[in-house]
Design a protein around this motif. Structure first.
Motif, PDB file in Angstrom:
ATOM      1  N   ILE A  39       0.820  -1.216   0.000  1.00 15.22           N
ATOM      2  CA  ILE A  39       0.000   0.000   0.000  1.00 15.22           C
ATOM      3  C   ILE A  39       0.857   1.270   0.000  1.00 15.22           C
ATOM      4  CG2 ILE A  39      -1.939  -1.170   1.095  1.00 15.22           C
ATOM      5  CD1 ILE A  39      -1.146   0.051   3.749  1.00 15.22           C
ATOM      6  N   PHE A  40       2.155   1.106  -0.255  1.00 12.25           N
ATOM      7  CA  PHE A  40       3.080   2.228  -0.442  1.00 12.25           C
ATOM      8  C   PHE A  40       3.262   3.079   0.820  1.00 12.25           C
ATOM      9  CE2 PHE A  40       0.804   1.380  -4.449  1.00 12.25           C
ATOM     10  CZ  PHE A  40       1.861   0.867  -5.191  1.00 12.25           C
ATOM     11  N   VAL A  41       3.347   2.405   1.972  1.00 14.30           N
ATOM     12  CA  VAL A  41       3.708   3.076   3.222  1.00 14.30           C
ATOM     13  C   VAL A  41       4.760   2.209   3.906  1.00 14.30           C
ATOM     14  CG1 VAL A  41       1.407   4.086   3.487  1.00 14.30           C
ATOM     15  CG2 VAL A  41       1.931   1.919   4.629  1.00 14.30           C
ATOM     16  N   THR A  57      -5.656   7.274   7.842  1.00 16.58           N
ATOM     17  CA  THR A  57      -6.356   8.190   6.938  1.00 16.58           C
ATOM     18  C   THR A  57      -7.335   7.397   6.081  1.00 16.58           C
ATOM     19  OG1 THR A  57      -4.725   7.928   5.172  1.00 16.58           O
ATOM     20  CG2 THR A  57      -4.307   9.664   6.827  1.00 16.58           C
ATOM     21  N   ARG A  58      -8.198   8.121   5.383  1.00 22.30           N
ATOM     22  CA  ARG A  58      -9.127   7.432   4.482  1.00 22.30           C
ATOM     23  C   ARG A  58      -8.364   6.776   3.339  1.00 22.30           C
ATOM     24  NH1 ARG A  58     -14.167   6.592   3.739  1.00 22.30           N
ATOM     25  NH2 ARG A  58     -14.692   7.778   5.622  1.00 22.30           N
ATOM     26  N   VAL A  64      -5.739  -0.418   2.137  1.00 26.93           N
ATOM     27  CA  VAL A  64      -5.758  -1.659   2.908  1.00 26.93           C
ATOM     28  C   VAL A  64      -6.889  -2.562   2.427  1.00 26.93           C
ATOM     29  CG1 VAL A  64      -6.238  -2.646   5.183  1.00 26.93           C
ATOM     30  CG2 VAL A  64      -4.598  -0.783   4.948  1.00 26.93           C
ATOM     31  N   ASP A  65      -8.066  -1.981   2.212  1.00 28.15           N
ATOM     32  CA  ASP A  65      -9.197  -2.775   1.718  1.00 28.15           C
ATOM     33  C   ASP A  65      -8.855  -3.452   0.399  1.00 28.15           C
ATOM     34  OD1 ASP A  65     -11.156  -2.498   3.713  1.00 28.15           O
ATOM     35  OD2 ASP A  65     -11.750  -0.525   2.973  1.00 28.15           O
ATOM     36  N   GLY A  72     -14.254  -3.161   1.708  1.00 27.10           N
ATOM     37  CA  GLY A  72     -14.590  -1.824   2.188  1.00 27.10           C
ATOM     38  C   GLY A  72     -14.711  -1.681   3.689  1.00 27.10           C
ATOM     39  N   MET A  73     -14.352  -2.714   4.450  1.00 27.94           N
ATOM     40  CA  MET A  73     -14.532  -2.662   5.895  1.00 27.94           C
ATOM     41  C   MET A  73     -13.759  -1.509   6.528  1.00 27.94           C
ATOM     42  SD  MET A  73     -13.597  -5.436   8.857  1.00 27.94           S
ATOM     43  CE  MET A  73     -11.890  -4.900   9.002  1.00 27.94           C
ATOM     44  N   PHE A  74     -12.490  -1.368   6.152  1.00 26.09           N
ATOM     45  CA  PHE A  74     -11.670  -0.324   6.775  1.00 26.09           C
ATOM     46  C   PHE A  74     -12.071   1.063   6.278  1.00 26.09           C
ATOM     47  CE2 PHE A  74      -9.059  -4.125   7.383  1.00 26.09           C
ATOM     48  CZ  PHE A  74      -8.804  -4.026   8.741  1.00 26.09           C
TER      49      PHE A  74
END
Length: 282
Positions: A39-41, A57-58, A64-65, A72-74
């Motif tokens: 996820i590029f972090v 953050t959103r 992550v989803d 879409g949970m997170f």
């Protein structure tokens, strides 16, 4: 052996988010660094969020989803997490704001929070206290999502002309903020009027206030002091607030003339000017 902080998922939305992130990551057989790479972090950031030391953050949640296939949970959960970062006394108002069908507000000193740019919000929220500033700014930006709904509330804002001249965050931040107000003209459900200095004494002199109207619930009026906010459905307060707001709308410039004043202040006070060497200065 590395000590892994254990979280109580019932302690807060942030703890629940961290607990679920770790559980889902481990179910996928990924290390923190591996999920981070997806996820590029950094893996460190993943670890900080899993241990509730940092607020997600959103954008992080959506990534992550996608990476973990969590449907879409997170992305849904992050809204609760960010709302929990609002001041405790403000959370009840934010919940009602999100349900409102009509929001009308008079702002004496600052651009309303629902219309602030991220940089302007950062300057406002970080003036005296930069603790947890990223999370507080993200929470304010999250509130603005109600204006992007399929059926958003109708929002009518009256700004004192002083708001345009009160330099918050520096000339560039103010220029971008005023430009944002002008861009909002493209949204038919957001209207901005400016109450000019020339009006003199007016119905908003006691200070900022907001009226919330609902489809099925009683109207509310909200005010703030320097400590906290106050929300009431008292009929006398609603009547007084509505009457004052009607007077303010009547005294303010039209939406079109307000936009012209905002544009003029943006250019004259915060516009780009050539310096002695020919380069542009803010």
């Amino acid at each position: 052996m590395v000590h892994i902080r254990s979280l109580d998922p019932s302690a807060s939305p942030l703890d629940y988010y961290g607990f679920e992130l770790r559980r889902r990551r481990e179910e996928a057989g990924l290390k923190q660094s591996q999920l981070g790479a997806c996820i590029f972090v950094t893996g460190s950031l993943v670890g900080q969020i899993e241990t509730a030391k940092k607020v997600p953050t959103r954008d992080f949640s959506e990534r992550v989803d996608a990476a973990l296939g969590t449907d879409g949970m997170f992305s849904r959960l992050v809204g609760l997490v960010l709302r929990s970062q609002l001041p405790h006394w403000f959370q009840a108002y934010a919940e009602m704001e999100a349900k409102a069908a009509y929001i009308s507000t008079y702002q004496a000193q600052l651009v309303d929070g629902l219309l602030q740019t991220e940089e302007y919000a950062r300057a406002v929220l970080g003036f005296r206290n930069e603790d947890n500033l990223d999370a507080r700014v993200a929470a304010r930006m999250e509130r603005q999502r109600i204006l992007d709904r399929e059926t958003p509330p109708l929002m009518w804002v009256v700004l004192s002309e002083a708001v345009l001249h009160q330099e918050v965050g520096g000339p560039e931040v103010m220029r971008n903020q005023l430009a944002h107000l002008l861009e909002l003209r493209g949204r038919e459900w957001v209207k901005v009027q400016v109450l000019p200095f020339a009006v003199g004494a007016h119905a908003g002199l006691p200070g900022t206030f907001t009226l919330l109207r609902f489809e099925d619930d009683p109207d509310l009026v909200y005010t703030e002091d320097f400590v906290q906010g106050h929300m009431t459905a008292n009929p006398a307060a609603i009547r007084e607030g509505s009457l004052r707001y009607d007077h303010l709308q009547a005294a303010a410039l039209s939406v079109e003339d307000s936009a012209a004043l905002i544009a003029r202040v943006m250019e004259e006070r915060y516009g780009h000017r050539p310096g002695p060497d020919g380069r542009t200065l803010a």
